[in-house]
Write a protein that holds these residues in place. Structure first.
Motif, PDB file in Angstrom:
ATOM      1  N   UNK A 176       0.428  -0.640   0.070  1.00 15.78           N
ATOM      2  CA  UNK A 176      -0.368   0.102   0.011  1.00 15.78           C
ATOM      3  C   UNK A 176       0.729   1.651  -0.530  1.00 15.78           C
ATOM      4  N   UNK A 177       2.153   0.729   1.223  1.00 14.27           N
ATOM      5  CA  UNK A 177       2.709   2.382   0.895  1.00 14.27           C
ATOM      6  C   UNK A 177       3.495   2.785  -0.479  1.00 14.27           C
ATOM      7  N   UNK A 178       4.036   1.546  -0.951  1.00 14.37           N
ATOM      8  CA  UNK A 178       4.817   1.544  -2.538  1.00 14.37           C
ATOM      9  C   UNK A 178       3.688   1.864  -3.303  1.00 14.37           C
ATOM     10  N   UNK A 179       2.369   1.728  -3.177  1.00 12.06           N
ATOM     11  CA  UNK A 179       1.121   2.395  -4.404  1.00 12.06           C
ATOM     12  C   UNK A 179       1.065   3.444  -4.315  1.00 12.06           C
ATOM     13  N   UNK A 180       1.064   4.231  -3.276  1.00  9.77           N
ATOM     14  CA  UNK A 180       0.694   5.637  -2.482  1.00  9.77           C
ATOM     15  C   UNK A 180       2.015   6.346  -2.967  1.00  9.77           C
ATOM     16  N   UNK A 181       3.409   6.362  -3.009  1.00  8.19           N
ATOM     17  CA  UNK A 181       4.194   6.560  -2.949  1.00  8.19           C
ATOM     18  C   UNK A 181       4.812   6.599  -4.689  1.00  8.19           C
ATOM     19  N   UNK A 182       4.214   5.772  -5.353  1.00  5.47           N
ATOM     20  CA  UNK A 182       4.454   5.612  -6.803  1.00  5.47           C
ATOM     21  C   UNK A 182       3.268   6.778  -7.895  1.00  5.47           C
ATOM     22  N   UNK A 197       2.159  11.830 -10.221  1.00 11.08           N
ATOM     23  CA  UNK A 197       1.900  12.900 -10.293  1.00 11.08           C
ATOM     24  C   UNK A 197       2.303  14.607 -10.425  1.00 11.08           C
ATOM     25  N   UNK A 198       3.884  13.883  -9.405  1.00 13.97           N
ATOM     26  CA  UNK A 198       4.518  15.064  -9.547  1.00 13.97           C
ATOM     27  C   UNK A 198       5.513  15.404 -11.588  1.00 13.97           C
ATOM     28  N   UNK A 199       5.669  13.800 -11.062  1.00 14.71           N
ATOM     29  CA  UNK A 199       6.278  14.094 -12.777  1.00 14.71           C
ATOM     30  C   UNK A 199       5.366  14.318 -13.734  1.00 14.71           C
ATOM     31  N   UNK A 200       3.987  14.278 -14.058  1.00 20.58           N
ATOM     32  CA  UNK A 200       3.171  15.124 -14.887  1.00 20.58           C
ATOM     33  C   UNK A 200       3.163  16.470 -14.524  1.00 20.58           C
ATOM     34  N   UNK A 201       3.813  17.113 -13.408  1.00 22.41           N
ATOM     35  CA  UNK A 201       2.959  18.110 -13.331  1.00 22.41           C
ATOM     36  C   UNK A 201       4.595  18.938 -14.282  1.00 22.41           C
ATOM     37  N   UNK A 230      11.953  21.037 -11.616  1.00 19.17           N
ATOM     38  CA  UNK A 230      10.884  20.492 -11.588  1.00 19.17           C
ATOM     39  C   UNK A 230      11.232  18.895 -11.265  1.00 19.17           C
ATOM     40  N   UNK A 231      12.012  18.750 -12.326  1.00 17.52           N
ATOM     41  CA  UNK A 231      11.941  16.935 -12.469  1.00 17.52           C
ATOM     42  C   UNK A 231      13.075  16.655 -11.564  1.00 17.52           C
ATOM     43  N   UNK A 232      13.973  17.525 -11.311  1.00 12.98           N
ATOM     44  CA  UNK A 232      14.939  16.854 -10.019  1.00 12.98           C
ATOM     45  C   UNK A 232      14.201  16.599  -8.806  1.00 12.98           C
ATOM     46  N   UNK A 233      12.981  17.810  -8.640  1.00 11.91           N
ATOM     47  CA  UNK A 233      12.605  17.823  -7.288  1.00 11.91           C
ATOM     48  C   UNK A 233      11.306  16.751  -7.300  1.00 11.91           C
ATOM     49  N   UNK A 234      11.291  16.291  -8.238  1.00 11.20           N
ATOM     50  CA  UNK A 234       9.973  14.507  -8.036  1.00 11.20           C
ATOM     51  C   UNK A 234      11.643  13.356  -7.874  1.00 11.20           C
ATOM     52  N   UNK A 235      12.066  13.674  -9.200  1.00 12.97           N
ATOM     53  CA  UNK A 235      13.044  12.137  -8.151  1.00 12.97           C
ATOM     54  C   UNK A 235      14.070  12.422  -7.396  1.00 12.97           C
TER      55      UNK A 235
END
Length: 132
Positions: free
Chosen positions: A6-12, A17-21, A33-38
């Motif tokens: 469940x935690x892995x699913x939530x994190x993914x 969502x962040x990468x789509x931003x 923004x990409x660096x922030x997401x990764x």
């Protein structure tokens, strides 16, 4: 689903969502923004489960039991005294093997008499058609 799953699913989902931003910011801001997401970590603490110790098993008090399954009085109380019994008789009762019922249990004393015989059981067909 396990707690870790469940935690892995939530994190993914949050990572996606962040990468789509990244697509929604200007070309100049995309690398940041990409660096922030990764590099970000997702707080999954709301999915923590407290695993308590298993409670101590309680002793089973057999004292109040006076009528044991499969003995005469029990069968009378639950089956043979019922108005439906002659139309739907039961099969042989299998007593609980872990229970040692007392030997001095009285036999039932019904207000009405019990059936002396069961209704006839229809016999199966003696032969089946071999062709249709």
């Amino acid at each position: 689903v396990t707690e870790a799953g469940r935690k892995a699913e939530y994190s993914a989902a949050n990572d996606i969502l962040c990468l789509l931003d990244v697509f929604g910011v200007s070309d100049k801001k995309r690398p940041a923004k990409y660096k922030e997401c990764t590099e970000k970590t997702t707080d999954t603490s709301k999915y923590n489960i407290d695993y308590h110790d298993t409670p101590v098993a309680l002793d089973c008090d057999m004292g109040p039991v006076t009528v044991y399954p499969c003995l005469g009085q029990w069968q009378y109380d639950h089956y043979t005294s019922k108005t439906w019994y002659l139309q739907a008789p039961t099969t042989v009762c299998t007593p609980c093997v872990h229970i040692e019922p007392p030997t001095d249990i009285p036999t039932p004393s019904p207000a009405t008499s019990l059936p002396t015989s069961l209704p006839a059981t229809p016999s199966p067909a003696t032969s089946l058609p071999t062709s249709l």
